[in-house]
Design an enzyme around this catalytic site. Structure first.
Site: not given
Lengths: 554, 292, 688
Positions: C307, C344, C380, C384
């Site tokens: 993966d 963030d 969602a 932003m």
């Protein structure tokens, strides 16, 4: 030119000639076995035999066909000998006695051609040409069938089929053996080999003595004797007889024919598995062993150690003047490295170590290059065992030609390898332990033992040559050696075909950097090493009591 | 419908019969037919040679040149020793099949060593040269001792108690070929006595390693029908034959050269002289007087 | 877990076990050693009836040979025992709080059935393997993994599996039991490390067949030698009887010695130890193989499916460049990106802050320093996030979303933006666009280039795999362009982009149809079919129970790159077997040169020439060969346990190296060894 240089050129010219025909003959045999078209005459034959040529067989069916054909062959040949007194061209000989007829029938059907009889005083012309010589052809063709079936096992993927035995048999006989034999027979006649139906004219020689000039359809039988690695001589003296092998160049030709198909089959193998270099690798293994063996045999003979050879000043006892010691040694090596067993000089009187080499050649399993077909399948079995050990050492489940060598493959390959040592050693031990076994020995001491060891080695490996000092025309030896020949031929064949079936069923694992490469000198060397070490370990004690005891002097 | 296994074997039988016709009859007859071609026919029929229209043998088969008692005819070159029947009998082609260490004579047959020694002695006497060879007694048997005594660790007998020359019999030989061995007197062998307990020791002696009598003169061929002898053996016989035929040796030597074949293509086999064709040529060029 | 090396103490501890294994009922599993034991017993009888120093010495060393073989196995098993004991302690006496319809009951852990639900609270031990179906908790798994840092287990998702014997440190979870009683993970692990459930692997079976065949050959060679020897002796009546050979042939003691020296005792003695040690090496690396077959298959792997995320790349994307548009300054963009990302907490957000700081020299700031700032989290819907501060509105997010926002805010989107964004995507990166609205005007500032970061050392690892002949395939959900770029950077051979679970399965099937063996790692429930289909499926311990059940190995460290080590261990296991087999057979050559002349020189003095080692006497030669044969087993135990050193490389090179060491060495070493032993034993009584 000195004897030494002539000998080296002799061997060199054989190598060169074999190298030249390797590709064309190998490719021809590839086309023979891989082709899908049937010639008209072949279609007729298939119809008469009652087989469908396009129906393929699984390994068990293929094996049953081999066994049925061989069983019928033995029975037919046995009866043929037992009624020969009533047949044409019997030369007035009686029926062959039962134990000898059994031994001879098994001997010729198994491609051994061990002869407990003397040709010129036992067999009429018809039995020779329509009985023995026919088996010379078909027993060789059967060997090739089995080899080709094994190769198909490697080449095919997820298949249950190995081909059609009857098709392989007919094609191998008609398209490979017969044409070469015909040309070879004519060449042999040009070299003084007889081809007539004469019964032996009596003439008065120069000195006044009478001499019988024997006749017979010799050339036609002689050529397949060597080409099919059979070895059964028309006359007792075999290829030493001037009427079988009249000149130094027919001697060369016979050696060439002995080695021709076994070596070239490697090319066929390479073609069939789609990698010619794999064929070269197997040919290289055979070539290395053969060259070393030929070299050692010739050197031992040329050095002529031992009491009698030193007294004589050369190892010329049992050797024809026209061939000389070195060429005879090359013939001896070639005939024992293959399953031929024809002789142009008598191994019994060889130097101890020279004689030992002929024994070792057979003990190697006759794989360098071995009999027609049987050499290739014997060598591939050894390659499988080598791959197994070597494959583990590179850290993967061993693979050969994309086929995994797992428990079943190892089991079958090991069983196949086990058969002949088992027969040789138990046979020899039984002979030494019984009065009947010891009774046949002409020489005593270590040499007498060598004769017995040689006999069982030769019979079990389907060679047919002999340390002829042993009196083998007794019920005990006819029976025991007959059993060795039959088991030594058919058990390996069944194991090999089962192995072929097992391989064919597998898919194909592609090669990678991590896969053991089986075409490089490294692998060639390893197969040679495994072969030599396994055989040495198996037979060294027995050899120590025979030729080594006789040949090493303190 | 027959059971499968019977059908299998019937197919096999049919196949075998077809092959028997094809390979056992048609093929040898075809080869036979080709063998009738001029140039091949003579060879296919056995390379017979004639003298004055009479077949005297085959140039491929050796023969004996001896008198009724087996004694060599001095005017002919002699072939090699033969084990085919009583000698050069094509109905019984055979080799001797005795081993390189066949050195002790048995009651039934002489050992290979003794055969070699005896032949060497006989040829030497016939040709007027020394027949001496290594491991041979002057009497022409194998010089072999049975040495009795305790064995050392290496299997030898360092201090013999008794030594017997096994191939020299009392009554046949006058004295053993060696008087003593390691200080012990050598005895002659007695008939019927068993010397198996002794260590067999062949004695090399001081004969030259390359004796005057060549190797092929003292060894039998493989077939017992060897038509050839070595040029050396032929050379050895020239003097005697020339004498018997009252011609100069050089003339005989020239004939020998004519009947000598070299190596095929220069490297196959060994040079050899065909005894029968040589002797026929001799008879033709230098006929022997009937009185001789 | 510790890596015990072979020490005298370890040998001593294994001794009782080794003695117990002398029982023929145990030994019959190892036919080669059983033959040695039968031989030893028989020679004991012979030595009792006809005693001599020589006979008793041989007897002693034959028994030692069997004992040494048992010792090898016992030592290998002993190493697992310690681990098993500590695991057992973890399992013992656990009580479970099983939920019933209306409450809970306390039962012994051993009574739990599949489907039972149990409650585990902080401080309690998880009573059995299962999946968390309710709640979230931190769990101490050190009892199994040896890793002391706690891990998080929560219901749903791919981190739901808990293992019996681990301890919940905080919170409360409800676990649904997935194991059958007595078959827990820990149970299997114990069985594994103890070697109790060890079954012979395919290659081991094949090798055993080969060894059996060799044994048959050598037994036969020796048995048939007897009549030959009797004949040889009988033909030479003047030769006195020796200790090795008399009128009845080779004496029993010597005959047995010959057999024991020739049959492949070395590999026969070490074979099972090699297998146990191989499993043990895996366990030491915290990998649990469900079968030896899987370990062997690992050595055969042709194709490795990896993966991308978490295995080849770090789990998260990182900012790697700021690309301004429309005359915006570098600094201005960096500052805006920095500011918009301060709050963030996603890895991407943090990487933007870090990048701005490291590459644009922006000071460290904390969101709290900006009074009056309003942080807009990512959603969602808007796609932003950003900040409103000092009259400026900064937004950072998906290109389309930010462009729409700029237009809506009255600004223009420069034409070059689209090209820039496409460029970043094409290079395998993810573009984030930064926009600003202030004073009624809006504009696009530039693009943040986020990209996957390939872990350190991956390229070297893949190069190594390539040298071993293994093809690496990267599996990713990314688009082909992105996948291509990362594949090139990481150095994998191939990639599968936009892969869904069924694509993975199809790829495995395709590889296998081509005859290739496939290995893969996985953790999610949707990996389970592929894990089951793969020849080697390594499930991460953090994964779901379904994944762990489907795979044939579990990595307790949940380190996907562990596959590479597993492959190497698999190969090492096979190499060790092959090398010692070769060594064992090659040894026989020297033994022949010791024994054959010892047997027959008395009868045929010439054979003394074969005594190339110039051994003192027949007795000392035979004894030396037997002693060497026994000692070489002990000498090779460490190698059997450690495994032959494996250096990745092509097969040809590997073979050359191993062949020269174990083949050639196998021929040469015993000559020296037997000679050395002879130099010592010749001084023993009865040796001449």
């Amino acid at each position: 030119m000195s004897n030494d240089v002539a000998g080296i050129v002799f061997v060199g010219s054989l190598v060169l000639a074999l190298a030249v025909v390797y590709r064309p003959l190998g490719d021809h045999m590839y086309r023979v076995y891989a082709g899908t078209r049937h010639a008209r005459v072949e279609r007729v034959l298939y119809r008469l035999i009652g087989v469908r040529p396009d129906a393929e067989q699984g390994w068990a069916a293929y094996a049953r066909s081999v066994l049925a054909f061989s069983a019928v062959g033995i029975l037919f040949l046995y009866l043929f000998q037992r009624v020969q007194q009533w047949l044409l061209l019997s030369l007035g000989f009686d029926a062959v006695k039962p134990d000898q007829a059994w031994n001879t029938a098994v001997s010729f059907v198994t491609n051994t051609n061990w002869q407990s009889y003397s040709g010129e005083s036992t067999m009429g012309h018809l039995v020779q040409m329509a009985g023995l010589a026919v088996q010379n052809f078909v027993s060789a063709a059967v060997g090739m069938c089995v080899a080709i079936a094994l190769v198909r096992g490697f080449a095919r993927r997820k298949s249950a089929q190995l081909g059609n035995f009857w098709v392989d048999l007919v094609r191998g006989t008609l398209r490979i053996l017969l044409p070469i034999a015909f040309v070879g027979a004519v060449l042999l006649i040009a070299g003084g080999v007889v081809q007539n139906f004469g019964g032996g004219d009596v003439v008065r020689g120069l000195g006044g003595g009478q001499q019988v000039i024997p006749g017979g359809p010799v050339a036609s039988q002689e050529v397949i004797k060597v080409l099919g690695t059979n070895g059964g001589g028309f006359y007792n003296a075999n290829s030493a007889h001037p009427f079988e092998n009249g000149t130094a160049w027919t001697n060369w030709l016979q050696i060439f024919l002995i080695l021709l198909i076994p070596f070239s089959l490697c090319r066929t193998f390479g073609r069939m598995v789609g990698q010619n270099r794999q064929g070269y690798a197997i040919a290289a293994v055979m070539g290395v062993i053969a060259l070393v063996s030929v070299g050692l045999t010739a050197v031992f003979q040329a050095l002529h150690h031992g009491t009698v050879p030193v007294a004589v000043g050369a190892a010329t006892e049992g050797v024809e003047a026209r061939f000389g010691v070195v060429d005879s040694a090359v013939f001896a090596a070639a005939t024992t490295l293959t399953s031929t067993g024809a002789v142009d000089s008598f191994h019994d009187s060889y130097t101890s170590l020279g004689g030992m080499m002929t024994m070792i050649n057979m003990m190697l399993g006759e794989v360098a290059p071995g009999g027609t077909g049987s050499g290739l399948y014997g060598m591939l079995v050894l390659a499988v065992l080598t791959v197994f050990v070597a494959g583990l050492m590179v850290g993967r489940t061993p693979e050969y030609l994309g086929k995994k060598i797992g428990a079943r493959e190892v089991k079958l390959a090991a069983a196949c390898f086990l058969v002949t040592p088992l027969l040789v050693l138990t046979g020899t031990a039984a002979a030494m332990a019984t009065e009947s076994g010891r009774a046949g020995m002409l020489n005593d001491g270590a040499h007498g033992f060598s004769e017995v060891l040689y006999a069982f080695t030769s019979a079990s490996n389907n060679n047919g040559s002999a340390f002829a000092g042993l009196t083998v025309n007794t019920v005990w030896y006819d029976t025991a050696l007959g059993l060795c020949m039959a088991l030594g031929r058919f058990l390996p064949i069944v194991f090999v075909l089962a192995l072929a079936g097992s391989l064919a069923r597998q898919g194909h694992a592609p090669a990678s950097e991590g896969t053991l490469p089986t075409h490089r000198p490294q692998f060639v060397g390893m197969v040679v090493g495994v072969t030599v070490v396994l055989v040495a370990l198996t037979f060294l004690p027995a050899l120590a009591l025979g030729p080594l005891a006789e040949g090493i002097h303190s | 419908m027959l059971p499968t296994w019977i059908r299998h074997h019937l197919a096999a039988l049919r196949a075998l019969l077809l092959f028997t016709v094809l390979l056992g009859v048609v093929y040898p007859l075809a080869v036979f037919a080709v063998g009738r071609v001029p140039g091949l026919a003579a060879k296919a029929d056995g390379s017979v040679v004639t003298v004055e229209g009479r077949v005297v043998g085959s140039s491929s088969l050796g023969q004996s040149f001896t008198d009724a008692d087996g004694k060599p005819l001095r005017q002919y070159f002699q072939s090699r020793p033969s084990n085919a029947g009583d000698g050069y009998d094509p109905t019984a082609s055979s080799a001797g099949n005795l081993g390189p260490e066949s050195v002790v004579d048995s009651t039934e047959a002489p050992s290979l060593l003794t055969q070699v020694c005896a032949r060497s002695k006989a040829v030497g006497e016939l040709e007027g040269v020394s027949g001496a060879r290594p491991f041979c007694t002057p009497g022409g048997v194998g010089a072999v001792l049975a040495v009795f005594g305790d064995r050392a660790k290496d299997g030898t007998v360092p201090r013999p108690t008794r030594v017997v020359s096994v191939n020299e019999q009392e009554g046949v030989a006058k004295a053993p070929f060696a008087a003593t061995y390691r200080g012990v007197r050598v005895e002659l062998a007695r008939v019927g006595e068993d010397y198996a307990k002794g260590l067999v020791v062949p004695i090399k002696g001081d004969a030259p390693a390359r004796p005057a009598v060549p190797a092929d003169a003292v060894t039998a061929s493989g077939s017992g029908l060897d038509p050839h002898i070595s040029p050396e053996y032929a050379a050895l016989q020239i003097k005697r034959v020339a004498q018997a035929r009252r011609v100069a040796p050089a003339q005989v030597a020239a004939l020998v050269r004519n009947n000598r074949t070299g190596r095929a293509l220069g490297f196959m086999g060994e040079p050899a002289v065909n005894v029968l064709t040589l002797n026929i040529a001799l008879d033709r060029r230098f006929p022997v007087n009937g009185a001789d | 877990m510790t890596t015990p090396t072979l020490s005298p103490a370890l040998l001593l501890r294994a001794l009782p076990d080794a003695l117990r294994k002398l029982d023929p009922r145990t030994l019959w599993r190892n036919p080669v050693m059983l033959i040695v034991e039968i031989g030893a017993a028989w020679t004991t009888v012979l030595a009792v009836t006809d005693p001599s120093v020589f006979a008793w010495l041989i007897v002693a060393w034959l028994w030692l040979t069997v004992l040494f073989a048992n010792l090898a196995e016992a030592v290998a098993e002993g190493r697992g025992k310690a681990q098993a004991d500590s695991l057992r302690r973890a399992r013992r006496d656990t009580m479970a709080r099983r939920l019933t319809g209306d409450g809970e009951e306390t039962v012994a852990a051993s009574e739990l059935r599949q489907g039972d639900r149990v409650v585990v609270e902080a401080g309690e031990v998880v009573p059995g393997d299962g999946d968390v179906v309710e709640g979230i908790a931190s769990v101490d798994e050190s009892a199994i993994t040896g890793e002391s840092a706690p891990v998080i287990r929560e219901s749903g998702g791919d981190r739901s599996a808990v293992t019996g014997g681990t301890r919940v440190l905080s919170d409360r979870v409800v676990v649904e039991i997935t194991q059958r009683p007595g078959e827990s993970f820990v149970d299997r692990m114990i069985a594994l490390v103890e070697g109790a459930s060890r079954q012979k692997t395919p290659n081991e079976i094949a090798l055993n067949i080969l060894l059996a065949a060799l044994t048959v050959i050598f037994l036969l060679a020796v048995a048939t030698l007897q009549p030959m020897a009797i004949y040889a002796k009988g033909g030479n009546p003047g030769v006195p009887d020796t200790v090795a050979l008399d009128g009845d042939g080779i004496t029993g003691v010597v005959l047995v010695s010959l057999v024991v020296c020739l049959i492949p005792t070395t590999i026969g003695a070490l074979l099972s130890a090699i297998g146990i040690a191989g499993m043990d090496r895996l366990v030491q690396r915290n990998v649990l193989a469900m079968s030896g077959r899987a370990v062997e298959a690992a050595g055969d792997v042709d194709t490795l499916l990896l993966d991308k995320t978490g295995t080849i790349t770090l789990g998260d994307r990182r900012a790697s460049a700021f690309v301004p548009v429309g005359g915006v300054g570098d600094k201005e963009l960096a500052d805006a990106a920095h500011l918009s990302s301060l709050a963030d907490e996603t890895p991407e957000g943090r990487s933007v802050v870090a990048f701005a700081r490291e590459h644009h020299g922006l000071p460290e700031r904390s969101p709290d320093e900006l009074a009056g700032a309003v942080w807009v989290p990512f959603s969602a819907q808007t796609r932003m996030s950003g900040v409103d501060v000092d009259g400026r509105t900064l937004r950072k997010g998906a290109a389309a979303a930010v462009a729409d926002w700029v237009r809506a805010s009255g600004g223009d989107v420069p034409a070059e933006l689209a090209a820039l964004v496409d460029g970043v995507s094409a290079s395998g990166g993810t573009p984030l666009v930064v926009g600003e609205a202030a004073d009624g005007a809006a504009r696009v500032l530039g693009v943040v280039h986020l990209k996957d970061v390939v872990k350190d050392g991956m390229r070297e690892r893949f190069d190594r795999m390539r040298r071993m002949g293994i093809r690496t395939v990267m599996i990713t959900g990314d688009n082909p362009v992105t996948a291509q770029a990362i594949a090139a950077e990481a150095g994998v051979d191939d990639f599968l982009a936009e892969a869904r679970p069924e694509d993975k399965l199809a790829l495995i099937r395709k590889e296998q149809e081509g005859g290739r063996l496939v290995a893969m790692t996985g953790d999610g429930t949707n990996d389970a079919p592929a894990l089951a289909k793969a020849d080697v499926g390594v499930a991460m311990n953090t994964g779901t129970s379904a994944a762990k059940e489907a795979g044939n190995m579990v990595d307790l460290d949940s380190d996907p790159t562990k596959l590479i080590e597993i492959v190497e261990i698999g190969k090492q296991l096979l190499i060790t077997r092959g090398a010692l087999t070769t060594f064992s057979i090659a040894n026989d050559v020297a033994k022949y040169f010791a024994i054959v002349p010892a047997l027959f020189t008395a009868v045929y003095p010439g054979l003394a020439a074969l005594n190339v080692m110039r051994l003192h006497s027949p007795q000392s030669a035979i004894l030396s060969a037997v002693v060497f044969n026994a000692l070489v087993i002990v000498a090779l135990i460490p190698l059997a346990l450690r495994g032959v050193r494996y250096r990745p490389g092509g097969a040809a090179g590997l073979l050359s190296r191993n062949l020269s060491v174990y083949g050639l060495g196998g021929v040469v070493v015993p000559f020296a060894g037997i000679k050395l032993i002879d130099l010592v034993v010749q001084f023993l009584p009865g040796m001449s």
